[in-house]
Design an enzyme around this catalytic site. Structure first.
Site, PDB file in Angstrom:
ATOM      1  N   LYS A  70       1.257  -1.110  -0.279  1.00  0.00           N
ATOM      2  CA  LYS A  70       0.122  -0.537  -0.054  1.00  0.00           C
ATOM      3  C   LYS A  70       0.976   0.940   0.057  1.00  0.00           C
ATOM      4  O   LYS A  70       1.523   1.588   0.291  1.00  0.00           O
ATOM      5  CB  LYS A  70      -0.880  -0.030   0.780  1.00  0.00           C
ATOM      6  CG  LYS A  70      -1.782   1.135   1.459  1.00  0.00           C
ATOM      7  CD  LYS A  70      -2.958   0.867   2.191  1.00  0.00           C
ATOM      8  CE  LYS A  70      -4.272   2.361   2.572  1.00  0.00           C
ATOM      9  NZ  LYS A  70      -4.669   1.876   3.288  1.00  0.00           N
ATOM     10  N   SER A 147      -9.985   2.126   2.848  1.00  0.00           N
ATOM     11  CA  SER A 147      -8.180   3.275   1.943  1.00  0.00           C
ATOM     12  C   SER A 147      -8.080   2.261   0.890  1.00  0.00           C
ATOM     13  O   SER A 147      -7.207   2.350   0.188  1.00  0.00           O
ATOM     14  CB  SER A 147      -8.015   3.927   2.695  1.00  0.00           C
ATOM     15  OG  SER A 147      -7.391   3.253   3.360  1.00  0.00           O
ATOM     16  N   SER A 172     -10.396  -0.141   6.601  1.00  0.00           N
ATOM     17  CA  SER A 172      -9.998  -0.046   5.243  1.00  0.00           C
ATOM     18  C   SER A 172      -8.278  -1.120   5.151  1.00  0.00           C
ATOM     19  O   SER A 172      -8.151  -1.199   3.836  1.00  0.00           O
ATOM     20  CB  SER A 172      -8.477   1.007   5.295  1.00  0.00           C
ATOM     21  OG  SER A 172      -8.714   2.329   5.463  1.00  0.00           O
TER      22      SER A 172
END
Lengths: 470, 97
Positions: A70, A147, A172
């Protein structure tokens, strides 16, 4: 074996791994053209790692497995921006601990996955200025969830063996796992070192795996977890792998509030039928404080922490620079106004407000105290139960056209089921429980366990996964 | 905290504290949205927290101590690798006043 043969064999192997990495990179580029899952494809790094592995066959547990990271986790020499324009051009000079541990086990780092700017969103539509929104792998008119949206979509779409490093503050990891039909595991707070993570909210951020199956998620968690002296909140290693394998009778309960009228019928049915199919008996329990106050408490704490964490982005030491004009207040104010996206500004503003004199006790401190009561509420249930079950999200991945109509507050309400376990630092995991009939979109079932009881969660996750695959 | 008066003045004050330049349009939007959000968040007023300790972290943490000795850390060169604003081995910042 003669020396010649041996070298022939090793050069053959070299070609295999390097070739398959080239293929993988090509596939990643093609997927990315259409779906926007990767902010950066780390081609040179991946090929270098592939060559190194081929020359010196690594006995690591992730040898030759692709790992995506990420964007909010730093990777040495690879642009890392947490999806924000304010960090454009930033090339870290070190690796995050979680990334380093993957590399040490022979992983090939394929790229940085797209996300809501600094993690500020539930649909990955709040990407930074000039960044692209990832599209759902099942329907490009729908969101990946957020997210860690890029990580969710890429894990579903990429054909090679791959595990993603995701990150969760308020949901997330499990939200995009649910919307993209994969496994997402958010560990206990402190189990995985946050060194090298660009913080959203220090007391809430957790790094965890996203994978195609429970076994791969467990494998990556085992690699990245454990004490790290570089993170003062890091705790020791816990043996969850043996808990995963143990054939234990787990006491299970479903969280009644999460099966109420705010949840789509099909979602409820899929979750219940997944339990039934696996032959899991369950009681019903209530979490009244968490259900009513979880969202407000979560957002007040996370925004307050975010507003101080993001103070360091000011156009001086890394990322975007402007011409040094005016005094420091004028310069910082200008740079931050130019390069933060709208949701980042909104959360910095709300967090700053909640900590301002005159408001601090009523918002920030009160939220910290309510958190104590929410943790107690969960702890009481874990005296009797091993696992709590809920849908991961109240609905399937929404269309972008639907998200556009939501106010910021309605956006925040999407985290109704995930805010609680995140606030309390409890491990939770989403796996696919089936698909909606009409839209054919994935539905996630979420398991929550007590602190450091990842083993029990993996155990039930495997059982449900197995029965659904039958 | 019920009944906080959210107006343009408050929004601009917060923006100043947060070192954020807002466009007129952004400021206007935030007035409306903040009313909505803070009204909803003020719900936590209702929770009885008398005598309850604040949880700064979700799990109990112990102090981590180490011996006080020098260890390798980020080099000056590495620390400056990502900035355009540097001079003689230091960061160069905007003027102070």
């Amino acid at each position: 074996m003669r020396q010649e043969e041996q070298s022939k064999k090793s050069s053959r192997k070299e070609i295999d791994i390097v070739e398959s990495t080239e293929e993988a990179l090509q596939e990643a580029k093609e997927i990315n053209e259409e779906y926007n899952y990767l902010n950066v494809i780390s081609e040179n790094l991946a090929l270098g790692q592939a060559r190194a592995i081929s020359k010196n066959p690594n006995k690591g547990r992730l040898s030759g497995i692709f790992v995506s990271v990420k964007d909010c986790l730093v990777v040495k020499d690879v642009e890392s921006t947490a999806g924000s324009r304010i960090l454009k051009g930033y090339k870290p000079v070190f690796n995050a601990t979680a990334v380093q541990r993957c590399i040490d086990e022979g992983a090939i780092i394929i790229g940085k996955t797209s996300q809501d700017e600094f993690g500020f969103g539930s649909f990955s539509v709040n990407v930074g200025v000039d960044c692209k929104i990832p599209l759902n792998p099942y329907d490009t008119e729908r969101a990946c969830g957020g997210s860690s949206g890029g990580a969710g979509g890429f894990t579903r779409k990429f054909s090679k063996r791959h595990i993603a490093l995701g990150e969760s503050t308020g949901g997330s990891i499990v939200c995009p796992a649910s919307f993209c039909g994969i496994v997402g595991l958010c560990p206990t707070y402190g189990l995985v070192s946050r060194y090298g993570l660009m913080d959203y909210a220090n007391s809430l951020d957790k790094i965890g795996p996203m994978a195609k199956n429970v076994d791969d998620a467990a494998l990556l968690l085992d690699v990245i977890s454990g004490f790290d002296e570089k993170d003062s909140t890091s705790v020791g290693k816990k043996d969850f792998m043996s808990g995963m394998k143990k054939d234990s009778k787990l006491k299970v309960a479903i969280i009644e509030e999460n099966f109420g009228k705010g949840t789509d019928e099909e979602v409820k049915q899929a979750v219940i039928s997944a339990l039934d199919k696996a032959g899991i008996k369950y009681d019903k329990v209530k979490l009244p404080l968490t259900a009513k106050y979880g969202i407000a408490t979560y957002y007040l704490i996370s925004m307050s922490e975010a507003s101080t964490n993001l103070a360091k982005y000011c156009g001086m030491r890394y990322g975007k620079h402007e011409k040094l004009d005016g005094n420091f207040n004028e310069y910082f104010t200008k740079v931050r106004g130019m390069h933060f996206g709208k949701e980042a500004k909104r959360r910095i503003m709300l967090g700053t407000f909640a900590r301002m004199s005159g408001f601090r006790d009523a918002y920030y401190m009160q939220a910290m105290k309510v958190r104590t009561r929410i943790i107690e509420e969960y702890k009481n249930l874990f005296r009797k139960y091993d696992i709590l079950v809920s849908p991961t999200m109240p609905f399937i991945a929404p269309k972008f056209s639907e998200i556009q109509k939501l106010t910021p507050l309605q956006n925040y309400m999407a985290d109704i089921m995930t805010a609680g376990p995140n606030l309390a630092g409890l491990p939770h995991m989403s796996i696919n429980a089936g698909f909606s009939k009409k839209e054919k979109m994935p539905i996630g079932i979420m398991f929550i366990a007590d602190h450091f009881e990842e083993g029990k969660m993996l155990n039930i996750g495997k059982k449900v996964e197995g029965s659904l695959n039958d | 905290m019920k009944g906080v008066k959210v107006d343009r003045e408050l929004i601009l004050k917060v923006a100043e504290n947060a070192r954020l330049e807002l466009t007129d349009k952004e400021a206007e939007e935030f007035v409306k949205q903040f009313k909505d959000i803070l009204d909803a968040f003020s719900q936590i007023d209702e929770v009885d927290t008398k005598g309850i300790e604040a949880s700064m972290q979700p799990v109990e943490l112990k102090n981590v101590l180490r011996e006080d000795r020098t260890e390798p850390s980020l080099s000056q060169e590495d620390a400056l690798a990502n900035t355009e604003h540097k001079k003689d081995g230091y960061f160069k910042g905007p003027r102070a006043v």
